[in-house]
Enzyme design. Structure first.
Site: not given
Ligand code: ATP
Ligand code: MG
Length: 564
Positions: A281, A271, A44
């Site tokens: 984020k 994760r 995102e």
């Molecule tokens: P955050 O929780 O840090 O804001 P998010 O999951 O909302 O991250 P996205 O932009 O939706 O962020 O993530 C894009 C991809 O990265 C998704 O497939 C998510 O599962 C993966 N991802 C995000 N954070 C992690 C992490 N800490 N370890 C592994 N993969 C991750």
């Molecule tokens: Mg997300």
């Protein structure tokens, strides 16, 4: 000849390294998806990517590559209130920097807004979606709890004709944010809360960075994601564990849509969490917005751009991702593993130089005034092909202040009055006098050198117990050096029950040293070039560097720190 041909076309057997690869191997063996492997990375664009995303990028692109498959980059841009092109650009830069390429497969969830709308209309027509005018609080109350079934919304049985009219009005801007939502009609008593008539669309009257004012209704991530995967022909939709409970809903939507056996297979993994770091984020944005760090690319941040600025290499981040592996168990990875990976990489590749970050001047009283010798120094003892360079040596030098002690304890073998040590690559020197100011602080050392020890060894075989790094005072480049420590004092800043994570920020995470002297070799270096400063660690040139002010970041210290 035929035999040779046979050998070249034979498929190499792929040995699965984790449960995701095993699943793909099984699917291929069953002949699923016509033998295709197609993954996607779906960020995102609401912030900069962090090291957790790097793991996901390596996993998605790396896995597809291993099986000769493809990977899409897809921006999940379903919420215009939080998203921005600044983030889109940074994400593309980071994925490429990590060494991966989506070729011509760049997509946005917003590419599918029309299709998603049409699909919503088709669900309404089938009586499988309805417009709900209740408040979010009421809707949430009616959802029940995991052990208590939900109750039906009074709007649940509105006719398709009426819903169609209401949804069209929603789309045409007739209502305002929060007035109503479109919900899927699934199962209000499902044990899975996500199946209890989840939201599909909400009203957000804000321009979108790509579709501008075309829409005022936006699909929920849960409604958009599975269909985007389906339309792109994704075979393996890899995501983090928290989405496991969403999977039945994604499957439900795709089942309403699909006209063949094909359906993306979602596989979840745990994760990445790193000690002494926050990885969301939202929290990172807070650190930036409230000025606790200098920006998304502050070298203390766990963002990809922060780590890049700090001197991390793509190779080290890919190696780290490999090392931590893929599991289904939530845990915290020791940040020391990441540091190990960058040391390993830079040890093999980094140009060695000498730099003094806390200088103490020494005068070699028996060395000719005005003479400058060019001393040979090894560029990288791990890689002979990197050759040697010349380092100037003269009468006035700097050494590290902590390499001298006036009254040394037993185990201190470095310089002290009357003691002889080696200056790296050059000569043995002996301290004859420590010069002090009125306050009694040592401001300068007087030493003598032994011209017979040129190159660093005595012809008579006498030994010294320490070798110090040094720079020639007149020729050295003056520099600013930024030393970093962990951003948080607590290994699990979000898990601390007593304190907010902001109270756990390390007040000493940045130390700026302005009186540092580095050998002249670094004059020609460009921003982000990396070096090992002998005995001090790995450093790189910060982009704040200007023609007359050179700034270094310490990427990481050497494993053993100072050798005593
Ligand atoms: P955050 O929780 O840090 O804001 P998010 O999951 O909302 O991250 P996205 O932009 O939706 O962020 O993530 C894009 C991809 O990265 C998704 O497939 C998510 O599962 C993966 N991802 C995000 N954070 C992690 C992490 N800490 N370890 C592994 N993969 C991750
Ligand atoms: Mg997300």
């Amino acid at each position: 000849m035929a035999e040779i041909d046979n050998k070249t076309v034979e498929q190499e057997e792929i040995i699965p390294k984790n449960f995701i690869q095993q699943q793909i191997v099984d699917d291929l063996a069953e002949g699923k998806n016509g033998g295709r492997v197609h993954t996607r990375f779906p960020p995102e664009p609401n912030g900069y990517l962090h090291i957790g995303h790097a793991k996901s990028i390596c996993l998605n692109f790396g896995t597809a590559k291993k099986f000769g498959g493809l990977t899409n980059l897809r921006f999940d841009d379903t919420n215009p209130a939080k998203e921005d092109t600044e983030y889109v650009d940074s994400i593309m830069e980071d994925v490429q920097w990590l060494g991966f390429d989506w070729d011509d497969r760049l997509y946005y969830a917003s590419d599918y807004f029309d299709k998603l709308y049409d699909f919503a209309v088709s669900l309404i027509k089938k009586g499988k979606a309805y417009v709900d005018f209740q408040s979010p609080e009421l809707i949430s109350e009616q959802k029940g709890t995991p052990t208590r079934p939900g109750s039906d919304s009074p709007y649940r049985n509105t006719t398709p004709e009426e819903n169609l009219e209401l949804f069209t009005k929603m789309k045409d801007g007739f209502y305002n944010d929060g007035d109503c939502v479109l919900r899927a009609k699934v199962d209000m008593s499902s044990p899975n809360m996500h199946m209890r008539d989840p939201l599909m669309y909400r009203i957000i009257k804000q321009p979108h960075h790509r579709t501008e004012d075309k829409w005022c209704i936006y699909p929920m991530y849960d409604y958009a994601h599975g269909q985007c995967d389906y339309w792109e022909g994704i075979t393996h939709s890899i995501c983090t564990l928290e989405f496991e409970v969403h999977r039945p809903l994604y499957d439900w939507f795709v089942d309403q849509l699909k006209d063949s056996d094909y359906r993306p297979r979602q596989i979840e993994f745990s994760r990445l969490n790193l000690s002494y770091t926050v990885m969301s984020k939202r929290k990172l944005l807070q650190l930036v917005k409230e000025g606790f760090v200098k920006g998304w690319d502050d070298p203390r941040m766990p963002t990809i751009c922060g780590l890049r600025r700090r001197g991390y290499t793509p190779e080290s981040m890919r190696a780290f991702s490999d090392m931590v592996g893929i599991t289904k168990v939530d845990g915290v990875t020791d940040v020391a593993k990441l540091e190990f990976c960058i040391r390993e990489d830079l040890n093999k590749r980094a140009q060695r130089v000498m730099g003094v970050i806390d200088p103490l001047k020494i005068v070699i009283t028996n060395y000719p005034e005005g003479l400058v010798e060019e001393i040979d120094a090894v560029n990288n003892p791990e890689d002979e092909s990197m050759g040697k360079r010349k380092v100037p040596f003269s009468r006035e030098l700097y050494i590290e202040r902590e390499d001298f002690m006036e009254n040394p304890p037993n185990k201190f073998y470095r310089l002290s009055p009357g003691r002889e040590v080696r200056l790296r690559y050059s000569y043995f020197i002996k301290c004859t006098e420590a010069i002090k100011n009125e306050a009694g602080e040592i401001v300068e050392l007087h030493c003598t050198y032994d011209p017979e020890t040129k190159g660093g060894n005595a012809p008579d075989g006498r030994k010294v117990k320490a070798t110090l790094h040094w720079v020639a005072a007149a020729q050295a480049v003056k520099a600013e050096v930024r030393l970093y420590d962990r951003l948080f004092t607590d290994a699990d800043p979000l898990g601390n029950k007593e304190k907010d994570f902001l109270e756990l920020l390390n007040p000493d995470s940045l130390k700026v040293l302005t009186q540092c002297y580095i050998e002249p070799f670094v004059k020609t270096a460009k921003p982000l070039d990396g070096f090992q400063f002998e005995r001090l660690g790995y450093f790189n040139i910060d982009p704040d560097t200007t023609t007359d002010h050179i700034v270094f970041n310490r990427t990481v210290s050497l494993k053993d720190g100072f050798k005593k």
